[in-house]
Design an enzyme around this catalytic site. Structure first.
Site, PDB file in Angstrom:
ATOM      1  N   SER A  24      37.902 104.340  -1.278  1.00 43.78           N
ATOM      2  CA  SER A  24      37.770 103.165  -0.704  1.00 43.78           C
ATOM      3  C   SER A  24      38.861 102.724   0.222  1.00 43.78           C
ATOM      4  O   SER A  24      39.590 102.105  -0.062  1.00 43.78           O
ATOM      5  CB  SER A  24      37.328 102.257  -1.643  1.00 43.78           C
ATOM      6  N   HIS A  42      35.362 106.389   2.094  1.00 44.47           N
ATOM      7  CA  HIS A  42      34.478 105.299   2.037  1.00 44.47           C
ATOM      8  C   HIS A  42      35.035 104.122   2.709  1.00 44.47           C
ATOM      9  O   HIS A  42      36.108 103.438   2.546  1.00 44.47           O
ATOM     10  CB  HIS A  42      34.447 104.978   0.405  1.00 44.47           C
ATOM     11  N   ASP A  96      33.955 100.425   3.926  1.00 45.59           N
ATOM     12  CA  ASP A  96      33.343  99.280   3.454  1.00 45.59           C
ATOM     13  C   ASP A  96      33.263  98.315   4.922  1.00 45.59           C
ATOM     14  O   ASP A  96      34.203  97.913   5.254  1.00 45.59           O
ATOM     15  CB  ASP A  96      33.773  98.418   2.190  1.00 45.59           C
ATOM     16  N   MET A 113      31.974  95.006   6.047  1.00 46.88           N
ATOM     17  CA  MET A 113      31.383  93.652   5.780  1.00 46.88           C
ATOM     18  C   MET A 113      31.274  92.561   6.691  1.00 46.88           C
ATOM     19  O   MET A 113      32.305  92.545   7.657  1.00 46.88           O
ATOM     20  CB  MET A 113      32.497  93.065   4.681  1.00 46.88           C
ATOM     21  N   HIS A 116      29.609 102.094   4.220  1.00 47.18           N
ATOM     22  CA  HIS A 116      28.788 101.120   3.174  1.00 47.18           C
ATOM     23  C   HIS A 116      28.731 100.061   4.195  1.00 47.18           C
ATOM     24  O   HIS A 116      29.413  99.210   4.181  1.00 47.18           O
ATOM     25  CB  HIS A 116      29.421 101.012   2.067  1.00 47.18           C
ATOM     26  N   MET A 163      27.627  96.488   4.593  1.00 45.34           N
ATOM     27  CA  MET A 163      27.269  95.117   3.551  1.00 45.34           C
ATOM     28  C   MET A 163      27.268  94.076   4.662  1.00 45.34           C
ATOM     29  O   MET A 163      28.006  93.127   4.966  1.00 45.34           O
ATOM     30  CB  MET A 163      28.406  94.939   2.721  1.00 45.34           C
ATOM     31  N   MET A 185      25.972  99.788  -7.282  1.00 45.62           N
ATOM     32  CA  MET A 185      26.861  98.787  -7.293  1.00 45.62           C
ATOM     33  C   MET A 185      27.398  98.449  -8.543  1.00 45.62           C
ATOM     34  O   MET A 185      26.410  98.176  -9.468  1.00 45.62           O
ATOM     35  CB  MET A 185      26.651  97.544  -6.344  1.00 45.62           C
ATOM     36  N   ASP A 196      29.812 102.648  -7.203  1.00 46.57           N
ATOM     37  CA  ASP A 196      30.800 101.796  -6.435  1.00 46.57           C
ATOM     38  C   ASP A 196      31.112 100.577  -6.803  1.00 46.57           C
ATOM     39  O   ASP A 196      30.490  99.625  -7.149  1.00 46.57           O
ATOM     40  CB  ASP A 196      30.284 101.716  -4.738  1.00 46.57           C
TER      41      ASP A 196
HETATM   42  C1  DX5 Z   1      33.029  96.318  -2.697  1.00 52.23           C
HETATM   43  C2  DX5 Z   1      33.135  97.707  -2.108  1.00 52.23           C
HETATM   44  C3  DX5 Z   1      33.885  98.705  -3.115  1.00 52.23           C
HETATM   45  C4  DX5 Z   1      35.299  98.218  -3.220  1.00 52.23           C
HETATM   46  C5  DX5 Z   1      35.702  99.231  -4.453  1.00 52.23           C
HETATM   47  O1  DX5 Z   1      32.243  95.438  -2.288  1.00 52.23           O
HETATM   48  O2  DX5 Z   1      31.916  98.133  -1.924  1.00 52.23           O
HETATM   49  O3  DX5 Z   1      33.904  99.817  -2.278  1.00 52.23           O
HETATM   50  O4  DX5 Z   1      36.102  98.480  -1.969  1.00 52.23           O
HETATM   51  O5  DX5 Z   1      37.108  98.470  -4.826  1.00 52.23           O
HETATM   52  P1  DX5 Z   1      37.446  98.625  -6.607  1.00 52.23           P
HETATM   53  O6  DX5 Z   1      37.402 100.283  -6.892  1.00 52.23           O
HETATM   54  O7  DX5 Z   1      39.047  97.922  -6.327  1.00 52.23           O
HETATM   55  O8  DX5 Z   1      36.335  97.690  -7.084  1.00 52.23           O
HETATM   56 ZN    ZN Z   2      31.653 100.087  -0.741  1.00 57.34          ZN
END
Ligand code: DX5
Ligand code: ZN
Length: 226
Positions: A9, A34, A36, A38, A67, A69, A138, A176
């Site tokens: 991530s 990965h 993220d 947001m 990913h 979000m 998730m 995840d």
């Molecule tokens: C959370 C993200 C994850 C996060 C995982 O919304 O989608 O990818 O970065 O981080 P850890 O492994 O620290 O939960």
């Molecule tokens: Zn993620």
């Protein structure tokens, strides 16, 4: 079971040494990055963006596992599919028409995935499973790294795997959220085939990065040989 794919991530990465991170990941055959995304609306956080993805793609051949979000996923999916060959997942609640969103991703030569939030039963989006390349389960509520795993989500991995077996669905199962030294065995035994490694595994501050990668790989050997 075959090779379990690792997807570190990148919101947990050392932003001051990204080339070093990417070089190490390539040397250690890491499968995905990965990413993220947001928007501060769908989740109360802002993380990485399109320019970050462009930098990753300009430097590393490792495919992106994006990913989304975001509230207005149909606006953003067009932009993030510029990275051909990426794996692009979204939360189906963020669009009126998830089937059309999946079609858009595939038309842009990306792999399509849907993300199942912690409070969503796996049956809710079962009509979409035959249409996607992967399903992201998730195990923390989306929005932040470093959260504690929600134990009831572990069983959802198994429910999904059983559903896939009963209905001959071949999508990958990605997990995840707090993928940790303690939770990895259970996640894999329940059916995970892709792991998002964040602050509690590959980016665990108690380990040098290479040590953490080796430790994850070592843990997975027994399952990959089965
Ligand atoms: C959370 C993200 C994850 C996060 C995982 O919304 O989608 O990818 O970065 O981080 P850890 O492994 O620290 O939960
Ligand atoms: Zn993620």
């Amino acid at each position: 079971m075959g090779k379990i794919k690792l997807s570190p991530s990148m919101m947990c990465a050392d932003f001051l040494n990204l080339q070093r991170e990417l070089d190490l990941f390539q040397q250690n055959e890491i499968d995905f990055l990965h990413i993220d995304i947001m928007d501060g609306h769908y989740v109360p956080n802002l993380t990485l963006g399109i320019d970050f993805c462009r930098s990753m793609k300009s430097y590393s051949p490792i495919p992106l596992d994006i990913h989304l979000m975001v509230e207005n996923v149909d606006f953003f999916v067009e932009r993030f599919c510029e990275f051909e060959g990426s794996w692009v997942s979204f939360h189906p609640e963020t669009t009126w028409h998830p089937v059309r969103t999946i079609e858009v991703i595939k038309k842009r030569n990306c792999r399509a995935g849907i993300a199942i939030d912690t409070g969503v039963p796996i049956e809710q989006f079962k009509e979409l499973y035959p249409l996607v390349d992967f399903v992201l389960i998730m195990t923390v509520t989306p929005g932040f790294a470093g959260q504690k795993l929600l134990p009831f989500c572990l069983d959802k991995i198994k429910q999904l795997k059983d559903y896939f077996n009963e209905n001959n669905i071949r999508a990958e199962i990605e997990v995840d959220g707090n993928v940790s030294w303690e939770s990895i065995p259970q996640m894999v035994e329940n059916g995970a085939t892709m792991l998002v490694n964040g602050s509690s595994s590959i980016f665990d501050k108690a380990y040098k990065r290479k040590e953490a990668i080796d430790r994850v790989r070592k843990m997975l050997e027994v399952y990959e040989k089965a």
